[in-house]
Design an enzyme around this catalytic site. Structure first.
Site, PDB file in Angstrom:
ATOM      1  N   CYS A 387       1.175  -1.253  -0.237  1.00 40.12           N
ATOM      2  CA  CYS A 387       0.118   0.062  -0.152  1.00 40.12           C
ATOM      3  C   CYS A 387       0.736   1.380   0.155  1.00 40.12           C
ATOM      4  O   CYS A 387       0.819   2.034   1.099  1.00 40.12           O
ATOM      5  CB  CYS A 387      -0.965  -0.007   1.280  1.00 40.12           C
ATOM      6  SG  CYS A 387      -1.693  -1.361   1.208  1.00 40.12           S
ATOM      7  N   GLU A 388       1.630   1.474  -1.165  1.00 43.88           N
ATOM      8  CA  GLU A 388       2.643   2.444  -1.125  1.00 43.88           C
ATOM      9  C   GLU A 388       2.834   2.853  -2.415  1.00 43.88           C
ATOM     10  O   GLU A 388       3.343   1.781  -3.237  1.00 43.88           O
ATOM     11  CB  GLU A 388       3.939   2.270  -0.398  1.00 43.88           C
ATOM     12  CG  GLU A 388       4.651   3.303  -0.262  1.00 43.88           C
ATOM     13  CD  GLU A 388       5.737   3.339   0.922  1.00 43.88           C
ATOM     14  OE1 GLU A 388       6.690   4.065   0.837  1.00 43.88           O
ATOM     15  OE2 GLU A 388       5.211   2.661   2.076  1.00 43.88           O
TER      16      GLU A 388
END
Ligand SMILES: *Cc1c(COP(=O)(O)O)cnc(C)c1O
Length: 463
Positions: A387-388
């Site tokens: 999640c980046e």
């Protein structure tokens, strides 16, 4: 050793136009721009048996690199820098192939011990070795402790005295050399957390402290100019500068040091555009510079130690991923997501280091309607599942064959500093490492499971 069998259809390249073959393990079989086999094993079968992501280490390449190093530096010693990939089985191979082992923490030391590396053949590094680590090293009888600071000299003196031992010490010198590598892996310049600066006289002061010490014996000097270094001049300059230092010590104290460790750092193909020097060229250049400098100062040539990590294990490793979501964005780029990411390969996020990628395994039959296909040669951005947005593995890579969802994608040259720097970000277990050769696969490190992680976490709920 025969070169890898490479057939990149239509001469397609992997990206920046470099030579992919230089990044492939020697047993790699590439057909139609797809990696099909490693160590005599079908990569699709490996992926099914051990799951992806998977680190595959090619035994012939790894052992071949170790032997090539031993041959190139036959008059000296080759120290495997274990931090590049510190697994018991890898250290067992290093030991069996006659390499010494460099450790930088108590954990690496314990792993070397478990691998059966004789303590006398261990070199201990670290800019902040704890009293406990020094105590363990002295108790074990580690062959050489590379002292890094005045604080450590005090700590080590006390530990050696407590054990009633005399400890052989190398002095880590910061020689003031800019190795033209990424600033996070450059270590030879004056402004560094490592070692005693030469130019300011700290190295001379530290040598005087060791020479005067009751429990420490100065047997050598050490420097390490950086990692992923491509210019041999950085190493030959280091050899000359360090010989100058040895000459000054001989002059000032009448002490002639017999050992000189010039560290590791030889570059390998990681980015497709990389063009590293050969091992033989490296050995000849460094050996020549050392002998010439010694002769110039009227000193005997010290025994040369080199300490490679990346250039031993990096080229042996391949990461197998399975491609998932493919997202073509008109006029922008095409994203290809894999089932790992910055947790198994933080190197692009850290240093902008993109490894070459190759589609792997058998091509799927016609994909179902609506499933996107990335045609060979299309520039893609390869991303992980974290999640980046910085979870990127490569940008602008062009694949040598078409790619469809659920097919395998291999990152090349990932043996070093991948498993070693892996994390559990987003609760991904670290993937397994398998060693392949002669049609057999053995597990060097099994995949970590979420159960492994949960087992370390007591619940706050009372039962
Ligand atoms: C990291 C390191 C090495 C190995 O560097 P590579 O670039 O992996 O060859 C050797 N010596 C020291 C002191 C190091 O810190």
């Amino acid at each position: 050793m025969s070169p890898p069998r490479v057939d990149l259809l239509g001469g397609a390249s992997s990206g920046a136009g470099g030579d992919l073959a230089g990044a492939l393990p020697v047993t790699a079989v590439v057909e139609g721009g797809r990696l099909r086999a490693l160590g005599g094993l079908d990569v699709e079968e490996l992926a099914e048996r051990f799951a992806t992501p998977l680190w595959v280490l090619d035994r012939a390449t790894l052992v071949g690199r170790m032997r090539a190093y031993r041959e190139a530096f036959a008059d000296g010693e080759v120290v495997y820098a274990s931090k590049a990939l510190c697994l018991r089985g890898v250290l067992e191979l290093a030991e069996a192939e006659g390499l010494l082992v460099d450790c930088a923490t108590g954990g690496e030391l314990t792993t070397a011990e478990a691998a059966g590396v004789a303590p006398a053949r261990i070199v201990l590094h670290g800019n902040n070795k704890s009293a406990a680590e020094l105590d363990a090293a002295v108790a074990l009888g580690v062959g050489r402790i590379v002292v890094d600071s005045f604080s450590e000299l005090r700590r080590l003196e006390a530990v050696a005295a407590a054990h009633g031992r005399t400890v052989d010490v190398h002095l880590r010198v910061t020689p003031g050399i800019d190795a033209h590598t990424h600033e996070f892996v450059a270590t030879g310049q004056d402004d560094s957390k490592f070692g005693f600066t030469l130019s300011s006289g700290l190295a001379h002061e530290a040598a005087a402290v060791v020479i005067a010490s009751e429990h420490l014996r100065l047997t050598g000097a050490h420097c390490h100019v950086g990692s992923q270094v491509f210019e041999l001049e950085a190493f030959t300059t280091a050899a000359r500068v360090m010989l100058g230092f040895l000459a000054e010590l001989a002059e000032a104290h009448g002490v002639v040091l017999g050992e000189l460790n010039l560290g590791g750092g030889l570059g390998v193909v990681e980015d497709p555009a990389d063009d590293p020097p050969s091992l033989e060229g490296y050995a000849a250049a460094v050996g020549g510079a050392l002998a010439a400098a010694a002769a110039g100062y009227g000193l005997p040539t010290p025994r040369l130690f080199v300490e490679p990590g990346r250039s031993v294990v990096g080229p042996a490793g391949v990461t197998l991923y399975r491609a998932g979501t493919i997202k073509p964005l008109d006029g922008l780029r095409t994203y290809v997501s894999v089932d790992g990411g910055m947790s198994d390969n933080p190197r692009y996020a850290l240093y902008g280091a993109a490894h070459p990628f190759l589609p792997a395994g058998a091509p799927s039959r016609e994909p179902a309607a609506g499933i996107p296909r990335v045609p060979a040669g299309t520039p893609v951005t390869i991303v992980g599942k974290h999640c980046e947005s910085g979870d990127v593995l490569a940008e602008g890579a062009t694949l040598a064959a078409d790619l469809v969802e659920d097919e395998l994608l291999a990152a090349l040259g990932t043996g070093a500093y991948h498993h070693a720097m892996a994390s559990n970000y987003n609760r991904l277990g670290r993937p397994a490492v398998v060693l392949v050769g002669d049609g057999e696969a053995v597990v060097l490190s099994r995949a970590e499971t979420v159960a492994d992680l949960l087992a370390r976490e007591p619940s706050l709920r009372r039962h």
